[in-house]
Design a protein around this motif. Structure first.
Motif, PDB file in Angstrom:
ATOM      1  N   ASP A 339     -24.776   7.531 -17.771  1.00 59.81           N
ATOM      2  CA  ASP A 339     -24.516   8.140 -16.466  1.00 59.81           C
ATOM      3  C   ASP A 339     -23.090   7.816 -16.023  1.00 59.81           C
ATOM      4  O   ASP A 339     -22.551   6.769 -16.383  1.00 59.81           O
ATOM      5  N   PRO A 340     -22.488   8.684 -15.240  1.00 60.01           N
ATOM      6  CA  PRO A 340     -21.145   8.363 -14.725  1.00 60.01           C
ATOM      7  C   PRO A 340     -21.166   7.073 -13.905  1.00 60.01           C
ATOM      8  O   PRO A 340     -22.124   6.782 -13.197  1.00 60.01           O
ATOM      9  N   SER A 341     -20.099   6.304 -14.024  1.00 61.47           N
ATOM     10  CA  SER A 341     -20.003   5.035 -13.298  1.00 61.47           C
ATOM     11  C   SER A 341     -19.402   5.322 -11.923  1.00 61.47           C
ATOM     12  O   SER A 341     -18.223   5.096 -11.672  1.00 61.47           O
ATOM     13  N   GLU A 342     -20.244   5.808 -11.001  1.00 61.77           N
ATOM     14  CA  GLU A 342     -19.763   6.325  -9.727  1.00 61.77           C
ATOM     15  C   GLU A 342     -19.725   5.285  -8.611  1.00 61.77           C
ATOM     16  O   GLU A 342     -18.914   5.382  -7.694  1.00 61.77           O
ATOM     17  N   VAL A 343     -20.614   4.313  -8.653  1.00 62.64           N
ATOM     18  CA  VAL A 343     -20.734   3.361  -7.544  1.00 62.64           C
ATOM     19  C   VAL A 343     -19.666   2.275  -7.681  1.00 62.64           C
ATOM     20  O   VAL A 343     -19.461   1.709  -8.746  1.00 62.64           O
ATOM     21  N   GLY A 360     -17.594  -7.469   1.810  1.00 55.97           N
ATOM     22  CA  GLY A 360     -18.033  -6.778   0.610  1.00 55.97           C
ATOM     23  C   GLY A 360     -18.625  -5.423   0.949  1.00 55.97           C
ATOM     24  O   GLY A 360     -18.921  -5.127   2.113  1.00 55.97           O
ATOM     25  N   ALA A 361     -18.808  -4.594  -0.072  1.00 55.77           N
ATOM     26  CA  ALA A 361     -19.342  -3.255   0.179  1.00 55.77           C
ATOM     27  C   ALA A 361     -19.774  -2.584  -1.118  1.00 55.77           C
ATOM     28  O   ALA A 361     -19.182  -2.803  -2.175  1.00 55.77           O
ATOM     29  N   PHE A 362     -20.826  -1.778  -1.035  1.00 58.84           N
ATOM     30  CA  PHE A 362     -21.121  -0.766  -2.044  1.00 58.84           C
ATOM     31  C   PHE A 362     -20.590   0.556  -1.513  1.00 58.84           C
ATOM     32  O   PHE A 362     -20.818   0.911  -0.355  1.00 58.84           O
ATOM     33  N   HIS A 373     -27.894   1.255 -11.759  1.00 60.61           N
ATOM     34  CA  HIS A 373     -26.543   1.683 -11.364  1.00 60.61           C
ATOM     35  C   HIS A 373     -25.852   0.615 -10.507  1.00 60.61           C
ATOM     36  O   HIS A 373     -24.660   0.335 -10.678  1.00 60.61           O
ATOM     37  N   LEU A 374     -26.609   0.034  -9.574  1.00 60.71           N
ATOM     38  CA  LEU A 374     -26.011  -0.958  -8.687  1.00 60.71           C
ATOM     39  C   LEU A 374     -25.652  -2.235  -9.440  1.00 60.71           C
ATOM     40  O   LEU A 374     -24.593  -2.825  -9.200  1.00 60.71           O
ATOM     41  N   LEU A 375     -26.514  -2.665 -10.366  1.00 63.50           N
ATOM     42  CA  LEU A 375     -26.226  -3.866 -11.138  1.00 63.50           C
ATOM     43  C   LEU A 375     -24.992  -3.673 -12.007  1.00 63.50           C
ATOM     44  O   LEU A 375     -24.152  -4.566 -12.136  1.00 63.50           O
ATOM     45  N   ARG A 376     -24.870  -2.477 -12.596  1.00 65.61           N
ATOM     46  CA  ARG A 376     -23.656  -2.194 -13.372  1.00 65.61           C
ATOM     47  C   ARG A 376     -22.427  -2.251 -12.475  1.00 65.61           C
ATOM     48  O   ARG A 376     -21.389  -2.820 -12.853  1.00 65.61           O
ATOM     49  N   ALA A 377     -22.534  -1.698 -11.267  1.00 65.79           N
ATOM     50  CA  ALA A 377     -21.400  -1.719 -10.338  1.00 65.79           C
ATOM     51  C   ALA A 377     -21.040  -3.145  -9.946  1.00 65.79           C
ATOM     52  O   ALA A 377     -19.852  -3.470  -9.800  1.00 65.79           O
ATOM     53  N   TRP A 478     -11.249   1.681 -12.364  1.00 68.35           N
ATOM     54  CA  TRP A 478     -10.314   0.654 -11.880  1.00 68.35           C
ATOM     55  C   TRP A 478      -9.417   1.228 -10.800  1.00 68.35           C
ATOM     56  O   TRP A 478      -9.191   0.598  -9.755  1.00 68.35           O
ATOM     57  N   ASP A 479      -8.928   2.444 -10.982  1.00 69.09           N
ATOM     58  CA  ASP A 479      -8.096   3.087  -9.957  1.00 69.09           C
ATOM     59  C   ASP A 479      -8.891   3.288  -8.669  1.00 69.09           C
ATOM     60  O   ASP A 479      -8.374   3.064  -7.565  1.00 69.09           O
ATOM     61  N   ARG A 480     -10.128   3.720  -8.797  1.00 67.77           N
ATOM     62  CA  ARG A 480     -10.972   3.952  -7.623  1.00 67.77           C
ATOM     63  C   ARG A 480     -11.280   2.631  -6.912  1.00 67.77           C
ATOM     64  O   ARG A 480     -11.315   2.569  -5.677  1.00 67.77           O
ATOM     65  N   TYR A 481     -11.498   1.587  -7.701  1.00 69.31           N
ATOM     66  CA  TYR A 481     -11.769   0.269  -7.120  1.00 69.31           C
ATOM     67  C   TYR A 481     -10.576  -0.204  -6.286  1.00 69.31           C
ATOM     68  O   TYR A 481     -10.740  -0.677  -5.158  1.00 69.31           O
TER      69      TYR A 481
END
Length: 495
Positions: A339-343, A360-362, A373-377, A478-481
Motif C-alpha cells: 500500500d502507498p505509505s501515505e500516513v 506529535g501528530a499523525f 499503516h499506523l505502525l509503519r508510519a 521524507w520530503d513530506r515528513y
C-alpha cells in the motif's frame, strides 16, 4: 582462567545487569523494570530508592543465572555502570535521595529554556559550554528548583546522574565521569568545570555540589558491605566510573574514535560521532569524549523508541497479551507492504528536535487505514527524526555507513526502514547488550584486562548485520515528513 566483568545498564524503563567474558560474550543477564512516575504534565520522575533496589535485584538475578550457566559460583572481577544521561538525581548532604529524580524525559523546565533562548543565555552557553540548554539538562532543572522549590534546592549535597547514583549506592562515593561532567557546566575548550558557566545560569552556589570528575576507566570505589549484602556481590570488588549510556552503547558497538557515526534508537533519538577537536553547532551538543583531547558531537531529541512503546501500549494490548506479539504485528505490517505509505507520523510525544515545544501528530489518516499503516508510519517517523539529526552532524554525507543499536535495531523490518529513510548503509552489531558491554569495557580497562579503548573494541567485537538502502523507497515520504514538521511547528506557534 576466565575473567568475568559486570556491566550495569539502566535506561528509562529497564535496568539490566549483564555478566560478560572478556571477549564480550554474554554469560548471564538479570533485569528489572523501573516505573516512571508521570502524575503531572511535563514531570517524568523516578523513585531513587526503588531504582536502587531494582538494580540490586537485577544483579542478584544475573549472578544466579551465571552460576547456573557456568555450573559454579561466578563473581565478576570488576563492575561498572551506565545509565540514561541528563536528568538529575539529587542527594542531600547526608547522602540520602532528595525527592524523586527527574529523568531525561522530564520537561518541567521548558519555560525556563524558552526564557534563556529569548534573553541570549542559550547562545552564550553554546559558545562557552558547547551546547544550548534543553529542559532535561541539569542547568535547566536546577534553575527550576531554585525558582520553584528553594528549600529543596538549598538542601542539595551532590548533583548526580542515573549511573552516578547507582555507583554511589554501590560504593558510597559521589563522583561523575569525564563525559557526563560536561552536560551543563564544563568549558568546551578546557574540558573542565567552569565557574563562568555556573554564573551564566545563576547557579554559582552549586559549585560545591558538582561531583568529582574521574575518567570512565578509573576505579571510582569498591563495593561496600551494605551493597554486597543487598546485591550478592563480594565486598571490595572494584567499581569503575563508567559512562553515560549512549556513549556506552557506542563503545559496546565498537565505536571509540572518529570516523563512524553511531545511531542509538533507544528512548531518545541519539546520533553521535567522536571528534578530535571541539566543534559547536546550535543543533548538536559538543561534550567531552572518553579522554582529554577527545570530544563527541551528539544531536538528540526525546523522540525515538519511547514513542513506539507508547503506540503499542495504546493500540496493541491485544497483541502484547499473546505469546508472540511481534509476530502478530509483523503480519499486519506485511499485509500493507504494497500500500502507498501515505500516513506521516511526527514522533514528538515527549519533545522534538525543534526549540519550541512542537507536539506529535499523525497526518494523512483515512478511514481505510488500519493499525498496520499506523505502525509503519511510526517506524518511518522515528527513522526520519534520526535522519534529521544525522544530516545535521554529517551534511556532506562523508560517512557512508552508520552503526545502529537500540531496541528498534533488533527488528529487521525496522532496521531496513532506517536504511531506506537514511539512504545510507546500516550496520547492526549482533551484540544486543551494547550499553552494558560499554560499561563492562570500562571495568576491564580499570583492572588492566584491556590496554586501551581500541584494544577493547577489537577484543569484544561481534559480527554485524548489514542493511543496504533502497534510495527511492522513502524519498518522497521524507520530503513530506520535513514539510509536515515545518507546518506543525508553525501552526503550534500560532495557536
Amino acid at each position: 582462567m576466565t575473567t568475568y566483568l559486570m556491566g550495569l545498564d539502566s535506561g528509562l524503563t529497564v535496568t539490566k545487569a549483564v555478566i560478560f567474558r572478556e571477549d564480550g560474550s554474554v554469560v548471564a543477564t538479570g533485569k528489572c523494570g523501573v516505573p516512571q512516575i508521570k502524575d503531572r504534565p511535563h514531570f517524568v520522575e523516578r523513585d531513587m530508592q526503588a531504582h536502587w533496589h531494582a538494580v540490586a535485584q537485577a544483579i542478584r538475578e544475573a549472578l544466579a543465572a551465571a552460576a547456573e550457566a557456568e555450573g559454579q559460583r561466578i563473581m565478576p572481577s570488576a563492575v561498572s555502570v551506565s545509565g540514561h544521561g541528563d536528568g538529575v538525581y539529587l542527594i542531600d548532604k547526608a547522602g540520602q535521595p532528595l525527592g524523586y529524580a527527574a529523568t531525561s524525559l522530564d520537561s518541567r523546565a521548558q519555560k525556563i529554556v524558552e526564557g534563556w533562548d529569548a534573553d541570549g543565555t542559550s547562545e552564550k552557553a553554546l559558545a562557552l559550554t558547547g551546547q544550548r540548554p534543553f529542559p532535561a539538562a541539569p542547568s535547566a532543572l536546577l534553575a527550576y528548583w531554585k525558582r520553584n522549590e528553594p528549600e529543596r534546592y538549598a538542601a542539595i549535597g551532590s548533583i548526580l546522574s542515573c549511573k552516578d547514583w547507582m555507583r554511589f549506592a554501590l560504593t558510597g562515593k559521589a563522583a561523575t565521569d569525564f563525559t557526563e561532567s560536561s552536560v551543563s557546566f564544563v568549558d568546551v575548550k578546557t574540558q573542565k568545570y567552569s565557574d563562568e558557566a555556573l554564573a551564566l545560569y545563576d547557579l554559582t552556589e552549586m559549585r560545591n555540589a558538582l561531583p568529582e570528575v574521574l575518567l570512565p576507566d578509573e576505579i571510582a570505589g569498591h563495593v561496600t558491605a551494605e551493597a554486597a549484602a543487598l546485591t550478592g556481590l563480594d565486598e571490595g570488588i572494584p567499581v569503575a566510573t563508567g559512562l553515560h549510556d549512549v556513549i556506552a552503547c557506542a563503545v559496546g558497538a565498537g565505536v571509540t574514535g572518529s570516523g563512524t557515526l553511531a545511531v542509538i534508537a533507544g528512548t531518545y533519538s541519539i546520533n553521535e560521532q567522536f571528534r578530535d577537536q571541539p566543534e559547536t553547532h546550535p543543533d548538536w551538543l559538543c561534550r567531552n569524549g572518553l579522554y582529554p583531547g577527545q570530544w563527541y558531537n551528539m544531536s538528540i531529541s526525546p523522540a525515538s523508541s519511547a514513542t513506539l512503546d507508547w503506540f503499542l501500549s495504546q493500540t496493541a494490548k491485544d497483541a502484547l497479551a499473546t505469546d508472540d506479539p511481534f509476530g502478530l504485528l509483523q503480519a499486519e505490517l506485511d499485509a500493507v507492504a504494497n500500500d502507498p505509505s501515505e500516513v506521516i507520523y511526527l514522533p514528538y510525544l515527549y519533545g522534538s528536535p525543534h526549540r519550541n515545544d512542537v507536539p506529535g501528530a499523525f497526518i494523512g489518516m483515512r478511514g481505510w487505514h488500519n493499525r498496520g499503516h499506523l505502525l509503519r508510519a511510526v517506524g518511518e517517523g522515528i527513522a526520519f527524526n534520526h535522519r534529521h539529526h544525522v544530516d545535521i552532524l554529517d551534511p556532506e554525507r562523508t560517512t557512508e555507513h552508520l552503526r545502529l543499536t537500540g531496541g528498534s535495531s533488533r527488528n529487521p523490518y525496522f532496521a531496513q526502514i532506517f536504511a531506506d529513510a537514511m539512504n545510507r548503509k546500516i550496520e547492526v552489531p549482533e551484540t544486543l547488550e551494547t550499553g552494558a558491554l560499554g560499561a563492562a569495557i570500562c571495568a576491564g580497562l580499570a583492572i588492566g584486562i584491556y590496554s586501551d579503548w581500541a584494544d577493547a573494541a577489537v577484543r569484544t567485537a561481534s559480527t554485524t548485520l548489514t542493511y543496504e538502502p533502497d534510495a527511492q523507497h522513502l524519498s518522497a515520504q521524507w520530503d513530506r515528513y520535513q514539510e509536515a514538521a515545518r507546518t506543525i511547528a508553525a501552526l503550534h506557534e500560532r495557536i
